[in-house]
Design a protein around this motif. Sequence first.
Motif, short mmCIF file in Angstrom:
data_model
loop_
_atom_site.label_atom_id
_atom_site.label_comp_id
_atom_site.label_asym_id
_atom_site.label_seq_id
_atom_site.Cartn_x
_atom_site.Cartn_y
_atom_site.Cartn_z
N ASP A 19 17.81 72.44 90.52
CA ASP A 19 18.25 71.11 90.66
C ASP A 19 17.63 69.81 89.96
O ASP A 19 18.09 69.11 89.29
CB ASP A 19 18.21 70.52 92.47
CG ASP A 19 18.78 71.81 93.05
OD1 ASP A 19 20.14 71.89 92.92
OD2 ASP A 19 18.29 72.10 94.14
N VAL A 20 16.33 70.10 90.22
CA VAL A 20 15.30 69.44 89.50
C VAL A 20 15.68 69.25 87.86
O VAL A 20 15.87 68.30 87.28
CB VAL A 20 13.87 69.34 89.81
CG1 VAL A 20 12.94 68.59 88.84
CG2 VAL A 20 13.69 69.08 91.29
N LEU A 21 15.52 70.31 87.22
CA LEU A 21 15.58 70.49 85.92
C LEU A 21 17.40 70.09 85.50
O LEU A 21 17.35 69.30 84.54
CB LEU A 21 15.57 71.93 85.55
CG LEU A 21 14.04 72.35 85.67
CD1 LEU A 21 14.01 74.01 85.52
CD2 LEU A 21 13.01 71.73 85.03
N GLY A 22 18.20 70.35 86.24
CA GLY A 22 19.44 69.78 86.16
C GLY A 22 19.63 68.54 85.83
O GLY A 22 20.30 67.84 85.31
N ASP A 55 16.97 70.20 77.81
CA ASP A 55 16.46 71.66 77.80
C ASP A 55 14.80 71.21 78.02
O ASP A 55 14.37 70.42 77.11
CB ASP A 55 16.41 72.48 76.44
CG ASP A 55 17.95 72.86 76.52
OD1 ASP A 55 18.74 72.92 77.59
OD2 ASP A 55 18.46 73.07 75.34
N ILE A 56 14.09 71.80 78.93
CA ILE A 56 12.67 71.56 79.07
C ILE A 56 12.21 72.80 78.52
O ILE A 56 12.15 74.03 78.90
CB ILE A 56 12.42 71.57 80.25
CG1 ILE A 56 13.20 70.24 81.17
CG2 ILE A 56 10.88 71.50 80.57
CD1 ILE A 56 12.79 68.88 80.68
N SER A 57 11.28 72.65 77.49
CA SER A 57 10.33 73.71 76.93
C SER A 57 9.63 74.46 77.86
O SER A 57 9.18 73.73 78.98
CB SER A 57 9.51 73.16 75.74
OG SER A 57 8.46 72.44 76.17
N CYS A 105 5.28 70.08 84.10
CA CYS A 105 5.39 68.30 83.88
C CYS A 105 6.87 68.02 84.98
O CYS A 105 6.87 67.25 85.79
CB CYS A 105 5.59 67.75 82.60
SG CYS A 105 4.44 68.12 81.42
N ALA A 106 7.93 68.80 84.53
CA ALA A 106 8.89 68.76 85.14
C ALA A 106 9.00 69.02 86.63
O ALA A 106 9.84 68.03 87.46
CB ALA A 106 10.23 69.65 84.49
N LEU A 107 8.19 69.77 87.08
CA LEU A 107 8.28 70.01 88.29
C LEU A 107 7.15 69.78 89.23
O LEU A 107 7.14 70.07 90.34
CB LEU A 107 8.60 71.93 88.50
CG LEU A 107 9.90 72.59 87.55
CD1 LEU A 107 9.61 73.95 87.65
CD2 LEU A 107 10.93 71.83 88.45
N LEU A 108 6.41 69.05 88.85
CA LEU A 108 5.24 68.61 89.55
C LEU A 108 5.58 67.76 90.47
O LEU A 108 5.17 67.66 91.75
CB LEU A 108 4.49 67.60 88.45
CG LEU A 108 2.98 66.99 89.23
CD1 LEU A 108 2.06 68.00 89.73
CD2 LEU A 108 2.26 66.09 88.05
#
Length: 138
Positions: free
Chosen positions: A99-102, A107-109, A115-118
């Motif tokens: 959900d968070v990445l979406g 695209d998250i390397s 970083c994206a999931l902190l």
Amino acid sequence: MSTRAGTAADDQFYREYILDHYKNPRNFGRLENPDISHEEDNPLCGDVIGMDFRVKDGVIEDIRFHGRGCAISQASASLLTERLKGLPLEDAKKIGKADVLGELGIDISPARIKCALLSLKVLKVGAYGLAGNDEDEE
Ligand code: FES
């Protein structure tokens, strides 16, 4: 990791969208006397994000986030707080990595996944004691 398929125009849109959340973060700051307050760091860089929650009748009535980090981490936190505000806790618990990445839309390397999931880690570990749900699972 690929979170979606898209065109170059989509990528440009989402980059601007992330920069907007970075420069103008939603729900940034602190709450007085929060019901829940928790901070987590990204062990790779030492950046920290914290969240304050006000919960009433099982619903997240208000939320703020604070701390420092890169554009991805700050935009992710801003987006997550927008989603959490007004949400029943039971529904908040169901928010996952996909959900968070979406929401970020790009695209998250692998190097930027933490970083994206902190902000999700703050939600899970701090507010719900779900540390057992390892952040590297999908
Ligand atoms: Fe620190 Fe992204 S580089 S959170």
